[in-house]
Design a protein around this motif. Structure first.
Motif, PDB file in Angstrom:
ATOM      1  N   VAL A  88       9.650  52.682  82.420  1.00  0.00           N
ATOM      2  CA  VAL A  88      10.728  51.725  82.645  1.00  0.00           C
ATOM      3  C   VAL A  88      11.612  51.721  81.410  1.00  0.00           C
ATOM      4  O   VAL A  88      11.116  51.682  80.275  1.00  0.00           O
ATOM      5  N   VAL A  89      12.914  51.733  81.619  1.00  0.00           N
ATOM      6  CA  VAL A  89      13.854  51.701  80.501  1.00  0.00           C
ATOM      7  C   VAL A  89      13.863  50.277  79.948  1.00  0.00           C
ATOM      8  O   VAL A  89      14.258  49.341  80.633  1.00  0.00           O
ATOM      9  N   THR A  90      13.413  50.109  78.703  1.00  0.00           N
ATOM     10  CA  THR A  90      13.377  48.778  78.101  1.00  0.00           C
ATOM     11  C   THR A  90      14.667  48.465  77.362  1.00  0.00           C
ATOM     12  O   THR A  90      15.059  47.305  77.252  1.00  0.00           O
ATOM     13  N   PHE A  91      15.336  49.489  76.829  1.00  0.00           N
ATOM     14  CA  PHE A  91      16.588  49.287  76.109  1.00  0.00           C
ATOM     15  C   PHE A  91      17.409  50.555  76.254  1.00  0.00           C
ATOM     16  O   PHE A  91      16.884  51.664  76.137  1.00  0.00           O
ATOM     17  N   PHE A  92      18.714  50.419  76.507  1.00  0.00           N
ATOM     18  CA  PHE A  92      19.598  51.575  76.513  1.00  0.00           C
ATOM     19  C   PHE A  92      20.998  51.135  76.140  1.00  0.00           C
ATOM     20  O   PHE A  92      21.562  50.231  76.760  1.00  0.00           O
ATOM     21  N   ASN A  93      21.561  51.738  75.115  1.00  0.00           N
ATOM     22  CA  ASN A  93      22.913  51.455  74.657  1.00  0.00           C
ATOM     23  C   ASN A  93      23.760  52.675  74.982  1.00  0.00           C
ATOM     24  O   ASN A  93      23.700  53.688  74.289  1.00  0.00           O
ATOM     25  N   ALA A  94      24.570  52.580  76.026  1.00  0.00           N
ATOM     26  CA  ALA A  94      25.361  53.719  76.476  1.00  0.00           C
ATOM     27  C   ALA A  94      26.444  54.084  75.460  1.00  0.00           C
ATOM     28  O   ALA A  94      26.785  55.262  75.305  1.00  0.00           O
ATOM     29  N   SER A  95      26.986  53.098  74.756  1.00  0.00           N
ATOM     30  CA  SER A  95      28.053  53.400  73.799  1.00  0.00           C
ATOM     31  C   SER A  95      27.512  54.181  72.595  1.00  0.00           C
ATOM     32  O   SER A  95      28.197  55.039  72.055  1.00  0.00           O
ATOM     33  N   LYS A  96      26.285  53.901  72.179  1.00  0.00           N
ATOM     34  CA  LYS A  96      25.687  54.644  71.074  1.00  0.00           C
ATOM     35  C   LYS A  96      24.891  55.849  71.558  1.00  0.00           C
ATOM     36  O   LYS A  96      24.576  56.743  70.782  1.00  0.00           O
ATOM     37  N   GLY A  97      24.502  55.865  72.819  1.00  0.00           N
ATOM     38  CA  GLY A  97      23.882  57.045  73.405  1.00  0.00           C
ATOM     39  C   GLY A  97      22.389  57.181  73.216  1.00  0.00           C
ATOM     40  O   GLY A  97      21.867  58.280  73.234  1.00  0.00           O
ATOM     41  N   LEU A 117      19.367  63.044  79.374  1.00  0.00           N
ATOM     42  CA  LEU A 117      19.427  62.416  80.704  1.00  0.00           C
ATOM     43  C   LEU A 117      19.918  63.407  81.741  1.00  0.00           C
ATOM     44  O   LEU A 117      20.858  64.163  81.506  1.00  0.00           O
ATOM     45  N   ILE A 118      19.280  63.359  82.907  1.00  0.00           N
ATOM     46  CA  ILE A 118      19.771  64.117  84.058  1.00  0.00           C
ATOM     47  C   ILE A 118      20.590  63.180  84.938  1.00  0.00           C
ATOM     48  O   ILE A 118      21.662  63.550  85.419  1.00  0.00           O
ATOM     49  N   ASP A 119      20.096  61.955  85.135  1.00  0.00           N
ATOM     50  CA  ASP A 119      20.818  60.920  85.880  1.00  0.00           C
ATOM     51  C   ASP A 119      21.203  59.807  84.908  1.00  0.00           C
ATOM     52  O   ASP A 119      20.468  59.533  83.965  1.00  0.00           O
ATOM     53  N   PRO A 120      22.344  59.137  85.162  1.00  0.00           N
ATOM     54  CA  PRO A 120      22.676  57.993  84.311  1.00  0.00           C
ATOM     55  C   PRO A 120      21.652  56.864  84.525  1.00  0.00           C
ATOM     56  O   PRO A 120      21.177  56.642  85.643  1.00  0.00           O
ATOM     57  N   ILE A 121      21.294  56.163  83.436  1.00  0.00           N
ATOM     58  CA  ILE A 121      20.280  55.104  83.523  1.00  0.00           C
ATOM     59  C   ILE A 121      20.808  53.809  82.929  1.00  0.00           C
ATOM     60  O   ILE A 121      21.768  53.817  82.163  1.00  0.00           O
ATOM     61  N   ASN A 122      20.178  52.716  83.300  1.00  0.00           N
ATOM     62  CA  ASN A 122      20.459  51.394  82.750  1.00  0.00           C
ATOM     63  C   ASN A 122      19.127  50.748  82.390  1.00  0.00           C
ATOM     64  O   ASN A 122      18.062  51.251  82.755  1.00  0.00           O
ATOM     65  N   GLU A 123      19.190  49.597  81.717  1.00  0.00           N
ATOM     66  CA  GLU A 123      17.973  48.872  81.385  1.00  0.00           C
ATOM     67  C   GLU A 123      17.256  48.445  82.660  1.00  0.00           C
ATOM     68  O   GLU A 123      17.882  48.165  83.680  1.00  0.00           O
ATOM     69  N   ASP A 142      14.469  65.348  80.085  1.00  0.00           N
ATOM     70  CA  ASP A 142      14.589  65.498  81.550  1.00  0.00           C
ATOM     71  C   ASP A 142      14.387  64.163  82.248  1.00  0.00           C
ATOM     72  O   ASP A 142      13.585  64.036  83.173  1.00  0.00           O
ATOM     73  N   VAL A 143      15.132  63.138  81.825  1.00  0.00           N
ATOM     74  CA  VAL A 143      14.977  61.788  82.345  1.00  0.00           C
ATOM     75  C   VAL A 143      15.754  61.647  83.653  1.00  0.00           C
ATOM     76  O   VAL A 143      16.957  61.906  83.694  1.00  0.00           O
ATOM     77  N   ARG A 144      15.032  61.230  84.710  1.00  0.00           N
ATOM     78  CA  ARG A 144      15.633  61.023  86.031  1.00  0.00           C
ATOM     79  C   ARG A 144      15.267  59.644  86.536  1.00  0.00           C
ATOM     80  O   ARG A 144      14.184  59.133  86.223  1.00  0.00           O
ATOM     81  N   LYS A 145      16.145  59.066  87.333  1.00  0.00           N
ATOM     82  CA  LYS A 145      15.809  57.788  87.978  1.00  0.00           C
ATOM     83  C   LYS A 145      14.743  58.056  89.026  1.00  0.00           C
ATOM     84  O   LYS A 145      14.819  59.030  89.770  1.00  0.00           O
TER      85      LYS A 145
END
Length: 147
Positions: A88-97, A117-123, A142-145
């Motif tokens: 599970v994505v616990t933290f993700f900052n898209a602006s910092k990558g 990342l293969i697919d875009p992800i969110n927290e 190779d991170v996928r939803k």
């Protein structure tokens, strides 16, 4: 015409110069030529303490070179039983990558970079990923939803 403060400053300069000259003469008068070599030597005992007496040669120990560990211990490569893991994505900052994924199997927090990342992800997204070892620790690739 000299003011009072100018006279005081000049007196202070003269006093400072005189004190400095006295110290210099005192150092020259009391200077020692140097100490003999045996008085300047310092020894290290078996516990790493500095002493003025040489160590006892009867207490000398042999040390195997292979037993000395320098730096970080070598990490044994773990066999990866699960090539693809769930988390599970616990933290993700898209602006910092970058962000972190909590591995559901080991409960470890694993770093993830936007380039992996293969697919875009969110927290709070459930994802599947693989792990690669880096000098700084494990990284998710190779991170996928998860569907």
């Amino acid at each position: 015409m000299e003011t009072f403060s100018k006279k005081e400053k000049e007196k202070q300069r003269q006093k400072k110069r005189k004190d400095k000259q006295e110290k210099r003469e005192d150092r020259k008068a009391n200077a020692q030529k140097g100490q003999p070599l045996d008085q300047m030597l310092a020894y290290v005992d078996e516990n790493g303490n500095i002493s003025s007496t040489p160590p006892d040669p009867r207490r000398k120990r042999q040390i195997n070179e292979e037993d000395i560990q320098l730096g970080v211990a070598k990490q044994e490569d773990e066999a990866a039983p699960d090539v693809i893991r769930q988390g599970v994505v616990t933290f993700f900052n898209a602006s910092k990558g970058y962000g972190f994924i909590k591995d559901l199997q080991s409960q470890d927090s694993i770093f993830v970079h936007i380039n992996a990342l293969i697919d875009p992800i969110n927290e709070q997204d459930k994802v599947s990923f693989s792990i690669t070892r880096t000098p700084k620790g494990p990284n998710a690739i190779d991170v996928r939803k998860a569907v």
